[in-house]
Structure formats: structure tokens, C-alpha cells
Design an enzyme around this catalytic site. Sequence first.
Site, PDB file in Angstrom:
ATOM      1  CG  ASP A   1      32.189  60.870 -45.985  1.00 26.38           C
ATOM      2  OD1 ASP A   1      33.343  61.324 -46.044  1.00 26.38           O
ATOM      3  OD2 ASP A   1      31.800  60.101 -45.082  1.00 26.38           O
TER       4      ASP A   1
ATOM      5  CG  HIS B   1      30.827  80.112 -46.540  1.00 26.81           C
ATOM      6  ND1 HIS B   1      29.883  79.303 -45.966  1.00 26.81           N
ATOM      7  CD2 HIS B   1      31.895  79.329 -46.812  1.00 26.81           C
ATOM      8  CE1 HIS B   1      30.367  78.072 -45.878  1.00 26.81           C
ATOM      9  NE2 HIS B   1      31.579  78.058 -46.397  1.00 26.81           N
TER      10      HIS B   1
ATOM     11  NE  ARG C   1      29.914  85.340 -38.831  1.00 27.39           N
ATOM     12  CZ  ARG C   1      28.716  84.795 -39.090  1.00 27.39           C
ATOM     13  NH1 ARG C   1      28.482  84.253 -40.274  1.00 27.39           N
ATOM     14  NH2 ARG C   1      27.773  84.815 -38.172  1.00 27.39           N
TER      15      ARG C   1
ATOM     16  NE  ARG D   1      21.232  82.742 -40.504  1.00 27.97           N
ATOM     17  CZ  ARG D   1      22.046  81.791 -40.958  1.00 27.97           C
ATOM     18  NH1 ARG D   1      21.947  81.391 -42.221  1.00 27.97           N
ATOM     19  NH2 ARG D   1      22.933  81.255 -40.173  1.00 27.97           N
TER      20      ARG D   1
ATOM     21  CB  ALA E   1      25.596  75.804 -39.260  1.00 26.21           C
TER      22      ALA E   1
ATOM     23  CG  ASN F   1      26.049  79.440 -48.204  1.00 24.14           C
ATOM     24  OD1 ASN F   1      26.368  78.852 -47.161  1.00 24.14           O
ATOM     25  ND2 ASN F   1      25.813  80.740 -48.240  1.00 24.14           N
TER      26      ASN F   1
ATOM     27  CE1 TYR G   1      25.865  84.506 -42.700  1.00 19.35           C
ATOM     28  CE2 TYR G   1      24.056  84.748 -41.144  1.00 19.35           C
ATOM     29  CZ  TYR G   1      25.252  84.169 -41.509  1.00 19.35           C
ATOM     30  OH  TYR G   1      25.851  83.245 -40.682  1.00 19.35           O
TER      31      TYR G   1
ATOM     32  CD  GLU H   1      33.783  75.915 -48.018  1.00 21.20           C
ATOM     33  OE1 GLU H   1      34.931  75.553 -48.366  1.00 21.20           O
ATOM     34  OE2 GLU H   1      33.451  76.101 -46.835  1.00 21.20           O
TER      35      GLU H   1
ATOM     36  CG  HIS I   1      31.079  75.811 -39.610  1.00 20.72           C
ATOM     37  ND1 HIS I   1      32.048  76.445 -40.357  1.00 20.72           N
ATOM     38  CD2 HIS I   1      29.975  76.613 -39.692  1.00 20.72           C
ATOM     39  CE1 HIS I   1      31.566  77.583 -40.837  1.00 20.72           C
ATOM     40  NE2 HIS I   1      30.304  77.709 -40.450  1.00 20.72           N
TER      41      HIS I   1
ATOM     42  N   PRO J   1      20.838  74.699 -44.451  1.00 23.42           N
ATOM     43  CG  PRO J   1      21.560  73.715 -42.489  1.00 23.42           C
ATOM     44  CD  PRO J   1      21.696  73.614 -43.972  1.00 23.42           C
ATOM     45  CG  ASN J   2      19.203  78.069 -40.052  1.00 24.26           C
ATOM     46  OD1 ASN J   2      18.025  77.924 -39.718  1.00 24.26           O
ATOM     47  ND2 ASN J   2      20.189  77.454 -39.448  1.00 24.26           N
TER      48      ASN J   2
ATOM     49  NE  ARG K   1      29.099  81.911 -37.310  1.00 22.49           N
ATOM     50  CZ  ARG K   1      27.874  81.379 -37.327  1.00 22.49           C
ATOM     51  NH1 ARG K   1      27.527  80.545 -38.268  1.00 22.49           N
ATOM     52  NH2 ARG K   1      26.982  81.708 -36.408  1.00 22.49           N
TER      53      ARG K   1
ATOM     54  CB  SER L   1      29.600  85.930 -43.340  1.00 21.75           C
ATOM     55  OG  SER L   1      29.627  84.561 -42.985  1.00 21.75           O
TER      56      SER L   1
HETATM   57  C1  DQA Z   1      27.235  80.963 -44.036  1.00 15.12           C
HETATM   58  C2  DQA Z   1      28.229  80.933 -42.863  1.00 15.12           C
HETATM   59  C3  DQA Z   1      27.888  79.831 -41.866  1.00 15.12           C
HETATM   60  O1  DQA Z   1      28.788  79.864 -40.771  1.00 15.12           O
HETATM   61  C4  DQA Z   1      26.492  80.008 -41.342  1.00 15.12           C
HETATM   62  O2  DQA Z   1      26.156  78.942 -40.474  1.00 15.12           O
HETATM   63  C5  DQA Z   1      25.476  80.162 -42.423  1.00 15.12           C
HETATM   64  C6  DQA Z   1      25.810  81.030 -43.556  1.00 15.12           C
HETATM   65  C7  DQA Z   1      27.494  82.153 -44.964  1.00 15.12           C
HETATM   66  O3  DQA Z   1      26.932  82.178 -46.059  1.00 15.12           O
HETATM   67  O4  DQA Z   1      28.200  83.092 -44.589  1.00 15.12           O
HETATM   68  O5  DQA Z   1      24.375  79.640 -42.356  1.00 15.12           O
HETATM   69  O6  DQA Z   1      27.409  79.775 -44.799  1.00 15.12           O
END
Ligand code: DQA
Length: 148
Positions: free
Chosen positions: A88, A101, A108, A18, A78, A75, A23, A99, A81, A10-11, A112, A103
Amino acid sequence: MTTILLLHGPNLSQLGTRDPAHYGTDTLDDVVAAARFEAEAAGATLVAEQYEGEGELISRLHAARTDGTDAVVINAGALTHYSYALRDALEMLDAPCVELHLSNIHAREEFRRRSVIAPACNGSIAGFGTAGYPLAVRAALGLLSDDE
Ligand code: DQA
């Protein structure tokens, strides 16, 4: 042909505008292109998808169990977390998982700093922005060659 599935949660569709301080200004297409370049240079195929919903991501991971996916880079945004359901689903995968990310989640806010999906992944890359994408692809390919 080796197939790497790159999943975004998401996002992450909003990359580019953003929170550039965390990011950067690259769009989702830009980060996917960086990953694809690395994969194709190694003779692999990259399949990239983004889902806003937890359930959609989980369903996609279920499909990845049988659709020829060799490795997953995720990625999860959120969901990283707090989503034990996503964890699962990752645990059910036979394919290795990286995994990722943009950032440095460890530098942070407190919430996070913990990844509930990390134990279900082979390793994590965080804090290198777009440059982390080719690194994650290399890591995934390395895990596959370890398997041989
Ligand atoms: C993220 C870090 C997460 O905490 C955040 O919610 C994101 C982006 C990152 O790519 O740094 O949506 O996964």
C-alpha cells in the site's frame, strides 16, 4: 539532481555472513557501493537506508513522497512475500519503483515465489546477486527518462 532512494528491509543488514549460498558474501555496504557507483556515473545521487522494521520502511516511503526522491529501488527482504502494508505504501508513491532481490526468488521455496509488492512496482530484478544493484539503478533511471 536526480535522487534514487535504495531501501533494504529486514535481515539485509546481515549480508556478508547470511546464507552465502543464496546471498553471496558481499556486505550491505558492498551492494550499496555497487548501486552508488552506477548512480553517480550517471550524475544521480543515491540515498541508501536499511530498516529491520516494517513500520520504519513504510514511514520512510511516506517521507519519500515529498522529500525529493525521484525513484525508489527496494529489496524488501521477506516482507516482499506478505506485507500488504508495504505494498500500500509503494502504491502511494508517485515516483517509479524497482523491486530488487539478490536471489532468484522464483527458484526457491514456495513462499518466496510470490511477491505481494510486485504489482506496486514498475518491474523486478532478481537472481543476479550484487550485479543486480547497478541493473536496478539503470532500470530506475530508465523509468525516469521515459517520464520526460
Ligand atoms: C531477498 C529474498 C527474500 O525472500 C528474503 O527474505 C530476503 C532477501 C533477496 O534479496 O534475495 O531477505 O529479498
